[in-house]
Design a protein around this motif. Sequence first.
Motif, PDB file in Angstrom:
ATOM      1  N   GLU A 143      40.789  50.035  43.682  1.00 48.49           N
ATOM      2  CA  GLU A 143      41.230  49.863  42.297  1.00 48.49           C
ATOM      3  C   GLU A 143      40.878  51.078  41.454  1.00 48.49           C
ATOM      4  N   THR A 197      49.569  37.592  49.273  1.00 44.18           N
ATOM      5  CA  THR A 197      48.379  38.347  48.862  1.00 44.18           C
ATOM      6  C   THR A 197      48.283  39.650  49.637  1.00 44.18           C
ATOM      7  N   LEU A 202      40.490  39.836  47.402  1.00 45.60           N
ATOM      8  CA  LEU A 202      41.282  39.641  46.186  1.00 45.60           C
ATOM      9  C   LEU A 202      41.363  38.163  45.817  1.00 45.60           C
ATOM     10  N   GLU A 203      41.506  37.313  46.802  1.00 43.61           N
ATOM     11  CA  GLU A 203      41.591  35.876  46.529  1.00 43.61           C
ATOM     12  C   GLU A 203      40.285  35.339  45.956  1.00 43.61           C
ATOM     13  N   ARG A 211      47.427  34.171  39.097  1.00 42.16           N
ATOM     14  CA  ARG A 211      47.372  35.594  38.759  1.00 42.16           C
ATOM     15  C   ARG A 211      47.942  36.440  39.891  1.00 42.16           C
ATOM     16  N   ILE A 212      47.601  36.116  41.109  1.00 40.90           N
ATOM     17  CA  ILE A 212      48.096  36.882  42.260  1.00 40.90           C
ATOM     18  C   ILE A 212      49.613  36.748  42.376  1.00 40.90           C
ATOM     19  N   SER A 248      47.721  48.914  37.281  1.00 38.45           N
ATOM     20  CA  SER A 248      48.904  48.067  37.266  1.00 38.45           C
ATOM     21  C   SER A 248      50.101  48.940  37.589  1.00 38.45           C
ATOM     22  N   GLN A 301      38.477  36.997  43.870  1.00 37.54           N
ATOM     23  CA  GLN A 301      38.319  37.536  42.519  1.00 37.54           C
ATOM     24  C   GLN A 301      39.337  36.988  41.523  1.00 37.54           C
ATOM     25  N   HIS A 302      40.526  36.600  42.011  1.00 39.63           N
ATOM     26  CA  HIS A 302      41.592  36.186  41.104  1.00 39.63           C
ATOM     27  C   HIS A 302      42.137  34.809  41.496  1.00 39.63           C
ATOM     28  N   THR A 303      42.767  34.173  40.520  1.00 39.26           N
ATOM     29  CA  THR A 303      43.386  32.874  40.778  1.00 39.26           C
ATOM     30  C   THR A 303      44.696  33.069  41.524  1.00 39.26           C
ATOM     31  N   ASP A 333      51.344  38.786  39.562  1.00 35.94           N
ATOM     32  CA  ASP A 333      51.302  40.223  39.852  1.00 35.94           C
ATOM     33  C   ASP A 333      52.300  40.580  40.955  1.00 35.94           C
TER      34      ASP A 333
END
Length: 752
Positions: A38, A123, A152-153, A160-161, A44, A155-157, A164
């Motif tokens: 990241e 994902t 990633l799963e 959200r995934i 983004s 860290q984010h819902t 994105d």
Amino acid sequence: MSGGLRRMASLAVLSSALVLASCSDVVTLELPSLAQLEEASPSSPPVQSVIYDVHGEELAILRDQYREPITLGQLPTHLVQAVLTAEDRRFFQHRGVDGRSLTRAALTNLATGEVEQGGSTITQQLIKVLYMPDAPRTVETKLQEAVLARELEQQHTKARILEDYLNAIYFGEGAYGVEAAAQTYFRKSARDLEPAESALLAAIIRAPEALTPTRHPELAQRRRDDVLWRMAESGYLTDEERDEATGSEIEVHGRRSLPSIRDPHLVDLVIRELLNDPRFGATEEERARLLYGGGLHIHTTVKPDLQALAREILATHLPGEDDPDGAISIVDPASGHVLAAVGSRPYEELQFDLATQGRRQPGSTFKPFVLAAAIADGWHPDDRLDGRQGDIALAGGGVWEDVRNYDRRSYPNISLTAATQASVNTAFVRLGVDVGLERVAGLANAMGVRSPIPQRDVQLTIGGGSLGVTTLDLAAGMATLANLGTHAPTTVVSRIEDQDGQTVWVPAPERQVLAPSAAYVTLDVLRGVVERGTGVRAQVDGWEVAGKTGTTSDHTDAWFMGTTPTLSAAVWVGHAEGRVPMLDVQGIARVTGGSLPATIFADLMTRALQDVEPVAFTLPDSEWARVEIDPRTGLLAAPWCPGTVERIPRVLVPTDTCPEPPPPPPPPPEPEEPEEPEEPDVGPEGEEATPEDSPPEEGAPEEQAPEGGGPSEAPEEEEPTPEAPPAEPEGPPSEGTEAADVEGAPSEDAGG
């Protein structure tokens, strides 16, 4: 082992490793973490930016890729269901890697001997799109995808995934994300898609180039119908909805081209301004990435009506194919906003912007910067200058040889006001040397001249040498004078907002670069140029106008820069190809700044201000001073030289009092009166007594008569000191005092 067997073994190892990764909470591999990726990657995906005019109308779209972000909540349910059906049915059950899908993909790959199915989850695909877009398809990269997907799963819902992913995935034809894809293929928002259209978009994701419906419509339709059948099997569609959707024809459009740019010169100016602004990013690369992919909303300052008016006026005054080119810039003094910037050539013919990129020698239009520096440093408009032609001594011992005035006349004793109105070169060279070349250059930059200024070249005092400026430079300088010395940075962008509507950029703050009273006095002198000097053709009925003409040698460039209290502008006339003398143009034998440019300025301002109530240049009361001035010397009055109280701008208040008169000569000494002779002593016989007859008193010395028998002579009287002749009275002008008439002003621009 044969090549086929080796490939089969590699596929088996890859599939087994992915299954292992999906089942293990701890995988010990030396791979970069998600945080490291990241940090090294954009946070983004890029999103197009939009430029708007002052009324909010779209001017241009800036993008390297077509992206239109949209939230998950704005999408129809059948679109989300279609994507899940096509790409990851168990998205809401797995933790980033789907063991079942991997097992199924491994068996299929082993059976075919090719990588027919990768088993990648949504994902994993998002990890590849955001952080590993160019990574090769190897065992190591697939393992890295799996590990990072698990991270990633955590860290984010899921929502959200998924959002994105739907905004980042590629759909072919340059479209990234479902909204851009819907706009590209169906010319509508993804919010308004029908089930058949949603299924088509979902079908494209697996192989966007091979399944692009504009190039492979039959293959895309078969893949769409397959998605629709599986949606019905999953209960997302009824049989009737499925049959209706599969029976519909595919009607799609091709790649969506960028909207036509309404004013390409202006758009180029916006891009140049932001790419050169360090406040917009540390490096030009960062600034470009933000400009073309930051999803910005860029609001400009240019008024389309003034832009169109400026073009019309240039076309009216320079209509012929053989006529010179022209350029106009207009600036709002109070805000620094560029209201118009146009050249006479269309973009299709000349991409070079004559108004903002066309740097040419300004001639005498640079003299107001010398004038302003002199006024700020204590010069008075009535101070006298040497305007004789010939050699001029420079600071440091050099000499500029044989300096000439435009009219080839000498002005041995001319006031600063008259030298400005008549544009006397030699007077301004000497003035600039006295004030200091670096001081003049620094003030010009501070007032808004962005073009480089050669600080050690004495020719800058009359706008010559290597100095080159644009109409925008000069309009900005006049705007600073009209704003009483406060420079509002010249800008074509009023504000920039991010995707969420938050303001992320505004112009730099204004700053005082010249004392208000110094700017006011400079304007007053420049008003005389328009009222009775070389710029009389620039007069605008009902309005006070201050300005200056400029003409370069051989009449290759002609300028007028001027201002009213509400609008500042500069006009250039010349040839875009280079230094071509402007002779016999529109009936004018030799084009000067006081001819075509001044006329264009007057026409521009008359029409631009026709619905505006005229106002005058004013100086706040705090910038005026009431002082008693000695009318004989123009200095502060004193008990020995009483004067009259005047109200004058603070910058013109003298710092010295009138000189004290010399003391009167001492009076001559009084002459001594002769002593009265004593009565002579008379003896008994009546004879005059002799000294012997009168003995001296006791103890007294004998008195001797002076030699010559009389009193001593008085000293000569001292000659009185002659009184100095009175100085010519030149008191500072009070409020409302008119400047003196031009002394020997030529009929054309004398500025060179």
